[in-house]
Design an enzyme around this catalytic site. Structure first.
Site, PDB file in Angstrom:
ATOM      1  N   CYS A  68       0.825  -1.216   0.000  1.00  0.00           N
ATOM      2  CA  CYS A  68       0.000   0.000   0.000  1.00  0.00           C
ATOM      3  C   CYS A  68       0.861   1.269   0.000  1.00  0.00           C
ATOM      4  O   CYS A  68       1.596   1.516   0.955  1.00  0.00           O
ATOM      5  CB  CYS A  68      -0.903  -0.047   1.229  1.00  0.00           C
ATOM      6  SG  CYS A  68      -1.729   1.485   1.647  1.00  0.00           S
ATOM      7  N   CYS A  71       0.080   3.720   2.835  1.00  0.00           N
ATOM      8  CA  CYS A  71       0.578   3.156   4.100  1.00  0.00           C
ATOM      9  C   CYS A  71       2.068   3.467   4.261  1.00  0.00           C
ATOM     10  O   CYS A  71       2.524   3.811   5.354  1.00  0.00           O
ATOM     11  CB  CYS A  71       0.373   1.646   4.142  1.00  0.00           C
ATOM     12  SG  CYS A  71      -1.346   1.114   4.057  1.00  0.00           S
TER      13      CYS A  71
END
Length: 154
Positions: A68, A71
């Site tokens: 991600c 993230c």
């Protein structure tokens, strides 16, 4: 000769004292697996319908994934906050790909998702996406630690 010996002894003592200090402790987010999550946060299997926090101080749970992008962008901010607030809160990380049962129990459908667990019996709140550091600090100070706005600015 005596001066040289004395100088050497003083240098040795200075070196020992200078390097004998304890290393500074750097707080970082703590990666949790299911067993650690149950011990430190909530036994989601025994009480799936009622959140009972077992931690000693407020916490942020970062539900993330290694693939991600947002993230990865959020990670340094959470590391900085973990260090800055090391005495006040825990910052935990849960990899949703490694721990799908935890993600399912908390209804995580997108990452990053942040669960903010406050200082008292208030209901935890969920945040989603890559949040700016100042926004996270405001949530920590006001919601999690219960500080009033004027306390935060002082």
């Amino acid at each position: 000769m005596k001066r040289l010996s004395l100088a050497f002894i003083l240098l040795a003592i200075y070196t020992v004292v200078a390097f004998a200090k304890e290393p500074s402790i750097v707080s970082k987010p703590i990666e949790l697996d299911a067993a650690e999550f149950v011990k430190k946060v909530h036994d989601f299997k025994k009480s799936p319908n009622q959140f009972i926090y077992v931690g000693e101080k407020p916490a942020i749970i970062d539900f993330h994934a290694t693939w991600c992008g947002p993230c990865k962008q959020l990670a340094p901010t959470l590391e900085a906050l973990a260090a800055e607030y090391s005495n006040d809160i825990y910052v935990y990380k849960v990899d949703v790909d490694k721990e799908p049962d935890i993600a399912r129990a908390y209804g995580i459908r997108s990452v990053p998702s942040l669960l903010f667990i406050p200082h008292d019996d208030a209901v935890p709140q969920m945040g989603q996406g890559n949040m700016p550091k100042e926004s996270l600090k405001k949530v920590i100070d006001e919601f999690m630690l219960g500080k009033r706005s004027n306390e935060v600015t002082e």
